[in-house]
Design an enzyme around this catalytic site. Structure first.
Site, short mmCIF file in Angstrom:
data_model
loop_
_atom_site.label_atom_id
_atom_site.label_comp_id
_atom_site.label_asym_id
_atom_site.label_seq_id
_atom_site.Cartn_x
_atom_site.Cartn_y
_atom_site.Cartn_z
N LYS A 235 0.88 -1.17 0.00
CA LYS A 235 0.00 0.00 0.00
C LYS A 235 0.91 1.22 0.00
O LYS A 235 1.60 1.50 0.98
CB LYS A 235 -0.90 0.00 1.23
N ARG A 240 -3.93 8.69 -4.99
CA ARG A 240 -4.54 7.84 -5.98
C ARG A 240 -4.68 8.62 -7.29
O ARG A 240 -5.06 9.79 -7.27
CB ARG A 240 -5.93 7.44 -5.46
N GLU A 283 -1.11 4.84 -8.09
CA GLU A 283 -0.80 5.80 -7.03
C GLU A 283 0.41 6.64 -7.46
O GLU A 283 1.41 6.08 -7.95
CB GLU A 283 -0.48 4.99 -5.76
N ARG A 449 -16.93 0.76 -1.96
CA ARG A 449 -16.04 0.27 -0.92
C ARG A 449 -16.61 -1.06 -0.44
O ARG A 449 -17.66 -1.11 0.17
CB ARG A 449 -15.98 1.25 0.25
#
Ligand code: AMP
Length: 589
Positions: A235, A240, A283, A449
C-alpha cells in the site's frame, strides 16, 4: 427553482429512503428533460456534473458577506442565525425572508453557476453571486447556497437520485448506475434514461471513472477470510490517480475526479509511449530513484550480466508522503522541486485497454492485461537500461531532466496469515504504508467500498507495554512462545490491565531467547498458555484502538504488532491507561 426548492423541503421532511426517492421521481417526471437533468445534478448536491472540471471557487466568507449585505444584517445577527441553523443556506432562507426576489428558473441558476465559475477574482464573483441571490425567493436562495457549498443536507445521496431516475423513467437501478459510472454525469444519465437509451452510455476517454475503494481489516486472519485467492500489493503512501492515455496524450485524475496532470509535468512522458489507449489505476508516489551512473558499460565490463541485471531490477523505492505533499496543488513546478522531489506512477490496475472496458473482468485477468501492457512498453523501450527492469514500463529522463517512471506494482501471493504478516513488515521496511489484499476473482467496482479490496495500514501510534501471558505460536512458530498478551498500568500504577495481543515483529532469534526466558519465569502454566512474570517490556504499534470488553483495560488494539523489545525499559516505565486513553481520544477527533 421554486418547485425544486419545495421538493427539497419535502425530501428533507421525509424520513424513509423510499419516500425520498418517490418524491424525487415525481418531481423529475414533472419537469422537461433539460430541467430534470440539471435538477438531478443539483439534487446530488453539486453545481456541476462530476466529470466537468468546472468549480465555482466561491468560499464561505464571500457567501456570508453577500447574504449579510442582501439581508441588511450585521455580522452578529448573522452569527446568531447561524447558531440556530448551523448551515448558511438555511440562514439565508431565514434572514432573506423580508426581501423576496421574483424567482428564478432552474436553467437560469445553472447558467449563473457557469458564469460565476468563469469569472476571475473574488470581486467579480461576488457581483454575480449577489445578482443571482437578489433574484431568488428566500426558499430558492436557501437551496442555491446549499448547492454552492456542496451539501444539500436533505438526506439525499447520489445513489438515491439514481434510484429515482430508474423509477421516473422505468429503468433498472443497475442500468442507471452503470451509465452514471461510465459518464460521471447524473444529468446526462437522466437524459439517456428519459430517451430509453441508457445502454448507449459509453466510457469516454479523459472522463474519469469512479475509484474502487478498500475496507480496513483488523488482523492478517481477517485479511484472508473473505475470498479464496488473494493478490497482495504494497500500500503506497501517495495519492490515488487514474491515468488516461490516448494517442500519446496523458492525463491524471485524482480521487475527487479533478485533473492533476499540471502538478506532475514529468509523468505524462512515462506513459505517453504506451502502445494503445488505456486507463490505468494507480498511485502517484514520491520516489527515490537509484543513482543513474550512466556508465552501464563499465559495470557490464567488470561483472558481465550480473551487476547490470541487478541494477536493472532496482527501480528505486517510495519516499514518505510528506515529500510528495510539497508537490501537491502546484500549478507551476520548479526545476528544483522536480529534481528534489521526484515522483513515480505506480500502476496496479487497468480499466480500459485494447478498445475495451475491462472492469467486469476478474482481477486476475486485468492483472494479466496490465502485465502485457508493461511488457509491450518494455519491448518498445529500446536501449535504456532501466526500461529492461521488470515492472518498470516507462522511463522518461532526457539528458539532465527530472526522472519519471511508471512502475507496475509488484504482486505477491500468500498462503497463510503468517505470510501476510511477514509481507506487512517487509512492506513497511520498504517505506510503504502497509498492504492491499485483493480478491483475484473480483470485478472492478467503481466508487464502491467493499470487501474485495482490503487494506492493512500503518499503525496509528505505539505504546510501551508489559507482557503478562504468552502462548505457543502457529505454523512456523509451533513450539515457541511467540503470541504475547500485554498490559498497561491502570491509573494508580498499582495494577497491570491487559490491552491487547500481538504475535509478530520479533526476529526468530529474539523469539527463541524469549521462549527460554518465559519458560523460566512462568507464574502459572495453563497448558497452551502461560501467565508470566510481568517484566518484559515491548513497544507495540497498532492501526486503531477501540472500546472493548475483551480486555480488562476496556480497550482493544486493532492489528497490533511488536515494534521491538524494550530491554532498556523497566516494567514500571511502561505506559499507563491514560496514555492509551489520550491516543483513543486523538484518533476519534
Ligand atoms: P485509504 O486512503 O486508507 O482508504 O486507502 C486506500 C487508498 O490506498 C487508495 O485509495 C489508494 O490511494 C491507496 N493505495 C496505495 N497502494 C494501493 C494499491 N496497491 N492498491 C490500491 N490502492 C492503493
Amino acid at each position: 427553482m421554486k418547485d425544486f426548492a419545495r421538493a427539497c423541503e419535502a425530501i428533507a421532511a421525509a424520513t424513509k429512503k423510499l419516500q425520498k426517492t418517490a418524491i424525487v421521481a415525481e418531481y423529475l417526471k414533472s419537469r422537461a428533460v433539460e430541467e430534470a437533468a440539471v435538477s438531478a445534478v443539483f439534487l446530488s448536491g453539486k453545481p456541476f456534473p462530476a466529470w466537468e472540471e468546472t468549480t465555482l471557487q466561491v468560499g464561505g466568507t464571500l457567501l456570508w458577506r453577500v447574504v449579510a449585505e442582501l439581508a441588511g444584517k450585521s455580522d452578529a445577527e448573522l452569527t446568531a442565525a447561524y447558531r440556530r441553523h448551523g448551515d448558511l443556506g438555511a440562514v439565508a432562507g431565514d434572514v432573506l425572508e423580508q426581501r423576496a426576489g421574483q424567482g428564478l428558473k432552474i436553467l437560469e441558476v445553472s447558467k449563473a453557476f457557469h458564469d460565476i465559475a468563469a469569472a476571475r477574482g473574488s470581486a467579480a464573483k461576488a457581483v454575480l453571486v449577489r445578482e443571482l441571490l437578489a433574484q431568488a425567493t428566500p426558499l430558492e436562495a436557501k437551496y442555491i447556497i446549499k448547492i454552492m457549498t456542496g451539501d444539500l443536507r436533505i438526506g439525499l445521496k447520489e445513489s438515491l437520485v439514481e434510484e429515482a431516475i430508474g423509477k421516473a423513467y422505468a429503468a433498472t437501478l443497475g442500468e442507471v448506475q452503470r451509465a452514471n459510472m461510465l459518464l460521471g454525469d447524473i444529468g446526462e444519465t437522466l437524459r439517456l434514461a428519459a430517451e430509453g437509451k441508457l445502454a448507449e452510455a459509453k466510457m469516454r476517454m479523459f472522463h474519469p471513472l469512479g475509484f474502487m475503494l478498500a475496507s480496513p481489516i483488523d488482523s492478517a486472519e481477517e485479511g484472508l477470510s473473505y475470498f479464496a485467492e488473494a493478490a497482495v500489493e504494497d500500500k503506497y503512501d501517495g495519492i490515488r490517480a487514474q491515468a488516461h492515455v490516448s494517442d500519446g496524450e496523458v492525463k491524471f485524475f485524482s480521487r475527487t475526479r479533478d485533473e492533476i496532470t499540471e502538478s506532475f509535468p514529468e509523468l505524462p512522458g512515462a506513459l505517453a509511449g504506451l502502445p494503445q489507449d488505456a486507463i490505468l489505476d494507480g498511485e502517484i508516489v514520491a520516489w527515490e530513484y537509484p543513482p543513474d551512473t550512466g556508465d552501464t558499460q563499465q559495470i557490464v565490463d567488470e561483472r558481465p550480466g550480473l551487476v547490470s541485471e541487478q541494477k536493472a531490477m532496482d527501480p528505486g523505492h517510495a519516499r514518505p508522503f510528506s515529500v510528495l505533499q510539497q508537490r501537491l496543488g502546484r500549478k507551476k513546478v520548479s526545476e528544483t522541486m522536480l529534481r528534489g522531489n521526484p515522483v513515480a506512477y505506480v500502476a496496479f490496475d487497468v480499466l480500459y485497454a485494447n478498445g475495451e472496458l475491462l472492469i467486469d473482468l476478474p482481477l486476475r485477468e486485468r492483472a494479466r492485461i496490465l502485465d502485457e501492457l508493461v511488457a509491450e512498453r518494455i519491448h518498445q523501450g529500446g536501449t535504456e537500461s532501466r526500461r529492461k527492469s521488470q515492472g518498470d514500463f516507462g522511463f522518461d529522463a532526457g539528458a539532465g531532466a527530472a526522472p519519471a517512471a511508471a512502475i507496475r506494482a509488484p504482486v505477491f501471493r500468500v498462503k497463510s496469515a503468517e505470510d501476510l504478516d511477514e509481507l506487512f513488515v517487509a512492506a513497511q521496511a520498504r517505506g510503504n504504508e502497509g498492504l492491499m489484499i485483493k480478491d483475484l476473482d473480483s470485478p472492478y467496482l467503481p466508487g464502491k467500498r467493499g470487501k474485495s479490496w482490503l487494506k492493512m495500514k500503518r499503525e496509528l501510534a505505539t505504546l510501551d507495554v508489559v507482557v503478562t501471558a504468552v502462548e505457543y505460536g502457529h505454523g512456523r512458530r509451533i513450539g515457541v512462545l511467540s503470541d504475547y498478551t500485554f498490559a498497561v498500568w491502570d491509573t494508580n500504577k498499582d495494577r497491570l490491565v491487559n490491552i491487547g495481543k500481538a504475535y509478530s515483529g520479533l526476529t526468530d532469534a529474539e523469539i527463541t531467547e524469549m521462549t527460554q526466558w518465559f519458560l523460566e519465569h512462568t507464574i502459572e502454566d495453563q497448558g497452551f498458555r502461560r501467565v508470566v512474570e510481568p517484566r518484559i517490556v515491548l513497544e507495540v504499534a497498532f492501526n486503531n484502538m477501540m472500546r472493548s470488553d475483551r480486555h480488562e483495560s476496556g480497550y482493544a488494539l486493532r492489528f497490533s504488532r511488536i515494534v521491538r523489545l524494550r530491554r532498556d525499559k523497566l516494567p514500571e516505565e511502561a505506559d499507563t491507561i491514560e496514555t492509551a486513553q489520550k491516543i483513543f481520544e486523538k484518533q476519534s477527533q
